[in-house]
Scaffold this motif. Structure first.
Motif, PDB file in Angstrom:
ATOM      1  N   GLN A  43      36.212  48.438  35.004  1.00 20.26           N
ATOM      2  CA  GLN A  43      36.727  49.348  36.016  1.00 20.26           C
ATOM      3  C   GLN A  43      35.934  49.182  37.300  1.00 20.26           C
ATOM      4  O   GLN A  43      34.716  49.028  37.264  1.00 20.26           O
ATOM      5  N   GLU A  48      40.069  51.366  39.520  1.00 21.73           N
ATOM      6  CA  GLU A  48      41.102  50.384  39.218  1.00 21.73           C
ATOM      7  C   GLU A  48      40.646  49.497  38.062  1.00 21.73           C
ATOM      8  O   GLU A  48      39.455  49.287  37.858  1.00 21.73           O
ATOM      9  N   CYS A  50      39.872  46.060  36.324  1.00 26.07           N
ATOM     10  CA  CYS A  50      39.405  44.786  36.854  1.00 26.07           C
ATOM     11  C   CYS A  50      39.217  43.797  35.700  1.00 26.07           C
ATOM     12  O   CYS A  50      38.437  44.047  34.787  1.00 26.07           O
ATOM     13  N   VAL A  68      41.945  42.447  40.336  1.00 25.31           N
ATOM     14  CA  VAL A  68      42.027  43.912  40.336  1.00 25.31           C
ATOM     15  C   VAL A  68      43.489  44.320  40.205  1.00 25.31           C
ATOM     16  O   VAL A  68      44.358  43.784  40.889  1.00 25.31           O
ATOM     17  N   PHE A  69      43.741  45.275  39.310  1.00 24.29           N
ATOM     18  CA  PHE A  69      45.088  45.768  39.043  1.00 24.29           C
ATOM     19  C   PHE A  69      45.121  47.279  39.249  1.00 24.29           C
ATOM     20  O   PHE A  69      44.137  47.960  39.011  1.00 24.29           O
ATOM     21  N   GLU A  70      46.270  47.790  39.642  1.00 24.26           N
ATOM     22  CA  GLU A  70      46.406  49.237  39.816  1.00 24.26           C
ATOM     23  C   GLU A  70      46.430  49.952  38.476  1.00 24.26           C
ATOM     24  O   GLU A  70      45.935  51.065  38.345  1.00 24.26           O
ATOM     25  N   ARG A  71      47.039  49.303  37.455  1.00 28.80           N
ATOM     26  CA  ARG A  71      47.176  49.932  36.144  1.00 28.80           C
ATOM     27  C   ARG A  71      46.487  49.084  35.076  1.00 28.80           C
ATOM     28  O   ARG A  71      46.511  47.859  35.126  1.00 28.80           O
ATOM     29  N   GLU A  72      45.917  49.747  34.089  1.00 29.09           N
ATOM     30  CA  GLU A  72      45.236  49.059  32.993  1.00 29.09           C
ATOM     31  C   GLU A  72      46.215  48.171  32.215  1.00 29.09           C
ATOM     32  O   GLU A  72      45.860  47.076  31.776  1.00 29.09           O
ATOM     33  N   GLU A  74      48.642  46.381  33.259  1.00 27.28           N
ATOM     34  CA  GLU A  74      48.817  45.092  33.930  1.00 27.28           C
ATOM     35  C   GLU A  74      47.647  44.159  33.629  1.00 27.28           C
ATOM     36  O   GLU A  74      47.833  42.962  33.388  1.00 27.28           O
TER      37      GLU A  74
END
Length: 98
Positions: A43, A48, A50, A68-72, A74
């Motif tokens: 995180q 976010e 990571c 880096v992703f907005e949602r886990e 993804e």
């Protein structure tokens, strides 16, 4: 208000649900090949998800890349795609000598 009273707080809301990490190797002495590939989902300071990837020759620092992703979800999906890709290329968990 007492300082000893428990306070309900929802600190787990932005935490990663479960740890995702992997370390795999690929070796072929005939080709002088000894590679590793490591991944983990963590995180960022902003909450976010990571995905951190590290790879290189076994025993060396190698390279590192972070996504880096907005949602886990993804990040987990990308993690699993990379696992499938690396296994198809011959990467396996390291063998331990007993």
């Amino acid at each position: 208000m007492s300082l000893d009273a428990p306070i309900a707080c929802d600190d787990d809301a932005g935490m990663i649900a479960q740890p995702y990490q992997l370390y795999i190797e690929r070796s072929d002495p005939a080709k002088n090949m000894a590679r590793y590939y490591a991944m983990q989902i963590g995180q960022t300071l902003f909450g976010e998800a990571c995905l951190t990837r590290r790879w290189g020759r076994i025993g060396k620092h190698g390279q590192e890349k972070q996504h880096v992703f907005e949602r886990e979800e993804e990040a987990v999906q990308r993690f699993l795609e990379l696992v499938k890709q690396k296994r198809s290329r011959g990467y396996r968990p390291p063998t331990t000598l007993a």
